[in-house]
Design an enzyme around this catalytic site. Structure first.
Site, PDB file in Angstrom:
ATOM      1  N   LYS B 185       0.862  -1.224  -0.072  1.00 21.30           N
ATOM      2  CA  LYS B 185       0.030   0.178   0.073  1.00 21.30           C
ATOM      3  C   LYS B 185       0.995   1.296   0.073  1.00 21.30           C
ATOM      4  O   LYS B 185       2.078   1.294   0.508  1.00 21.30           O
ATOM      5  CB  LYS B 185      -0.932  -0.096   1.188  1.00 21.30           C
ATOM      6  CG  LYS B 185      -0.268   0.238   2.391  1.00 21.30           C
ATOM      7  CD  LYS B 185      -0.901   1.314   3.363  1.00 21.30           C
ATOM      8  CE  LYS B 185      -1.142   2.756   2.590  1.00 21.30           C
ATOM      9  NZ  LYS B 185      -0.929   3.705   3.449  1.00 21.30           N
ATOM     10  N   THR B 196       9.245   0.865   2.044  1.00 20.59           N
ATOM     11  CA  THR B 196       8.326   1.744   1.440  1.00 20.59           C
ATOM     12  C   THR B 196       7.344   2.026   2.553  1.00 20.59           C
ATOM     13  O   THR B 196       7.658   1.697   3.728  1.00 20.59           O
ATOM     14  CB  THR B 196       7.743   1.200  -0.099  1.00 20.59           C
ATOM     15  OG1 THR B 196       6.763   2.026  -0.173  1.00 20.59           O
ATOM     16  CG2 THR B 196       6.773   0.137   0.710  1.00 20.59           C
ATOM     17  N   GLU B 283       0.146  10.047  -5.554  1.00 23.77           N
ATOM     18  CA  GLU B 283      -1.081  10.877  -5.279  1.00 23.77           C
ATOM     19  C   GLU B 283      -1.369  11.869  -6.649  1.00 23.77           C
ATOM     20  O   GLU B 283      -0.420  12.722  -6.857  1.00 23.77           O
ATOM     21  CB  GLU B 283      -1.162  11.719  -3.993  1.00 23.77           C
ATOM     22  CG  GLU B 283      -1.427  10.700  -2.786  1.00 23.77           C
ATOM     23  CD  GLU B 283      -1.248  11.249  -1.439  1.00 23.77           C
ATOM     24  OE1 GLU B 283      -1.598  10.683  -0.426  1.00 23.77           O
ATOM     25  OE2 GLU B 283      -0.171  12.136  -1.394  1.00 23.77           O
ATOM     26  N   ASN B 406      -3.801  16.489  -1.045  1.00 24.47           N
ATOM     27  CA  ASN B 406      -3.129  16.797   0.144  1.00 24.47           C
ATOM     28  C   ASN B 406      -3.497  17.873   0.817  1.00 24.47           C
ATOM     29  O   ASN B 406      -2.978  18.450   1.941  1.00 24.47           O
ATOM     30  CB  ASN B 406      -1.617  16.765  -0.043  1.00 24.47           C
ATOM     31  CG  ASN B 406      -1.098  15.104  -0.420  1.00 24.47           C
ATOM     32  OD1 ASN B 406      -1.414  14.291   0.802  1.00 24.47           O
ATOM     33  ND2 ASN B 406      -0.674  15.005  -1.737  1.00 24.47           N
ATOM     34  N   SER B 411      -9.631  16.942   6.271  1.00 26.10           N
ATOM     35  CA  SER B 411     -10.909  17.485   6.441  1.00 26.10           C
ATOM     36  C   SER B 411     -11.970  16.646   5.898  1.00 26.10           C
ATOM     37  O   SER B 411     -11.869  15.409   5.224  1.00 26.10           O
ATOM     38  CB  SER B 411     -10.943  18.920   5.817  1.00 26.10           C
ATOM     39  OG  SER B 411     -10.398  18.559   4.392  1.00 26.10           O
TER      40      SER B 411
END
Lengths: 411, 411
Positions: B185, B196, B283, B406, B411
């Site tokens: 992951k 990692t 990402e 990011n 939130s």
């Protein structure tokens, strides 16, 4: 290049009166941009001393190589010629030729030695900068030289900058009034490892070259060497300081002499102001971030931690999102490579302590921090609680604007 | 956390048959996420040997500290317990307590020593992970243990991952068939300096711990230690390799013995496949970038140059914009800190030579490069022409998606 809105962190251009011994001109040479000046000429009185610091990037542009050589050959400067839009970097022999021909042409016009001519270029890397365009524009530039032309000169050196950057100080040497005035440009590819993008500072004081260089070497540490926008060190970074010697202050022989104190303080403050302007104009910036580290084993360790935090994409995106994500600060401290003890580490975000010696503060209430994070200027303070080392770095947040600007710079 | 679309670089989950000596379970412990499994239990046959590499971040999470200690005490492993959503990092004494209690509870259930239980947590940093939630979920997890439960287990360890990551190899040791199968992951905070994010690999082979560790130490170099998403090294990185000893292959006594060759090659290839999956899920990634450097003074220098290019925000945003902006590659080579000679440097983008020994190639036509830049996988090749050193790094582009993810993770 897409038109970009002015940075929300922009500062207004101050009034920039003439400085004795300095004349400037800005002209449109049509190098890359159209409808704006892109060539700046700054001519200095005979006898002007010069100091410079240059990028440590191992692939510097041809103008940087030229300036290093010129400064090594002669402590004096008569002219500075700066174009925007093309960096003349990685252009091989053709780039060197452009520099040689431009310097020779300008020296002929000014009747001065070639090694008193300094050159700089910023903009796109890898495209040949045609010497003809520069040389052809020189007569107009020389004709336009004027001591009251600072604002136009400052604007002519801009590339991705969204606002012009200049600062001024009035100070004294041995009781005699002198001024220091300078300009800078820079917005991205900013993580100077010696100087910044481009910054030029002049004083009308009389200062020998050795003193000037010592003052600059020291002043750069707390200013241009303490900022980062994106961790990328430019091939064109250059900071120069010129003293035109038009004011007859008492003789100065070394940088540490006591009556140079006020001048030194004024210079340091001006350099820091210019450097922070570059961060305020960091590509896509919406927040100015000060990273202060204390309690490190020594100042160098503090600096390394501050740099790791200031360069962390995850810290910078969190600040962009107004998220006091101090866990990412912990991560950055840990990855910095300097000794750190998790269980001594304390962190303040926007002036509010969020973590105390290895854990979140008891009864942590995020509302005070959340309010602080909405401000345009944020301080991250880290105390390693291991020694007396301290350092500051300044950076900006990482936003969609950065991606917009840099994903399509050349298109 | 905002829902995020699956990475355009995603690879399909392969078929994951049982591996002898391994049972798995995934349950919903309600740690942070809701409506999905967030706790993975992997139970290993008695006598399973274990090897691990862990983050070099100086502020590691409590589970990393535990695993290092457990591995030092015992070469064997009976269980691995991984939660997602909370990293249990920078949680002080409370974090240690959670680890101690979780390990003790699981060891009681399994009737094994505590130091044969390995733990991992990823997710938000700085929030206390409640041991009760973990312990309460253990009976259900144990009841659900099944050798044919890999796909569910792989999904339970995901955090910001947009696709599950696993790989399988079938190989032999001394002619006896064995399998290697693993999961990973990771998506952001990826610049492993040893391992990692999380990756777990099992084999049914019989291998002593020393051999297992040697194989892993070597395999990690060309895989997890050669990837970067954002230059940020996580506090939770961990890669472990388990050998259940269910297949009676000929005895192995050292990692270099010839009949271990096929196994070693299969393991290296599986580790690299898993590592590249993490980059593919970087990402916001839309491009997989391979940075290959040759002609450096030595391999370490090549690696440093490759890393500087792979971590450069300006290179990564250019690739996002499908812009073959090789000038930024020149900049990154120059800032890497290793010896480079601008006039020997050659660069290929997407297989097309764009710069040859210090200047743009004569008659450079951008159309071939522009076409290559539109592909989902881009290779940047740099030849320093100074020696025989070579290295590869893999990274992804830097896009608006990275900022989206990011800037609002918590939130």
């Amino acid at each position: 290049m897409a038109a970009t809105a002015t940075s929300p962190l922009a500062t207004p251009l101050p009034i920039l009166p003439p400085v004795k011994g300095v004349r400037l001109a800005a002209v449109e040479a049509g190098i890359r941009y159209h409808g704006r000046d892109d060539l700046m000429l700054l001519v200095l009185a005979p006898g002007t001393t010069a100091a410079g610091v240059y990028t440590r990037n191992a692939c510097p542009g041809a103008p940087v190589v030229w300036c290093r050589m010129a400064l090594a050959k002669s402590p004096q400067a008569r002219a500075l010629l700066v174009n925007s839009g093309n960096a003349n970097v990685f252009t091989g022999k053709a780039g060197e030729e452009t520099v040689n021909q431009s310097a020779a042409a300008l020296a002929r016009f000014l009747h001065c030695p070639e090694d008193e001519v300094f050159l700089a270029s910023t903009g796109v890397i890898g495209e040949v900068l045609p010497a003809e365009k520069i040389i052809k524009a020189l007569p107009e530039a020389i004709a336009k030289l004027d001591s009251d032309n600072w604002a136009g000169a400052v604007r002519a050196i801009m590339t991705t900058d969204t606002f012009p950057k200049a600062a001024r100080r009035e100070t004294t040497i041995g009781g005699v009034p002198v001024v220091i005035q300078g300009m800078a440009k820079g917005s991205g590819m900013v993580a100077p490892d010696m100087a910044t993008m481009l910054a030029y500072v002049v004083t009308d004081a009389t200062l020998p070259q050795g003193v000037l260089q010592a003052l600059l070497d020291e002043g750069v540490q707390g200013s241009f060497n303490s900022i980062t926008v994106d961790s990328d060190t430019s091939t064109s970074d250059m900071l120069m300081l010129f003293a035109t010697g038009q004011v007859a202050n008492p003789p100065v022989t070394h940088a540490g002499q006591p009556d140079l104190g006020p001048f030194k303080a004024a210079l340091d403050s001006l350099l820091q102001e210019l450097a922070l302007m570059v961060v305020r104009d960091g590509e896509g910036a919406t927040k100015l971030i000060k990273v202060a580290v204390k309690g490190a084993m020594d100042d160098a360790a503090a600096r390394q931690v501050a740099r790791a935090i200031a360069n962390s994409p995850l810290v910078k995106t969190a600040i962009a999102g107004e998220d006091a994500n101090w866990g990412r600060v912990v991560m950055a401290v840990g990855k910095s490579g300097v000794p750190a003890d998790r269980d001594r580490l304390s962190i303040w975000m926007g002036g509010v302590e969020v973590a105390h010696k290895g854990a979140v503060v008891p009864g942590y209430d995020s509302s005070a921090v959340d309010a602080a994070m909405k401000k345009p200027e944020i301080t991250i303070l880290v105390d390693l609680n291991m020694g007396d080392g301290a350092a500051c770095m300044w950076t900006c947040d990482l936003t969609h604007g950065y991606i917009d600007i840099n994903g399509s710079y050349r298109s």
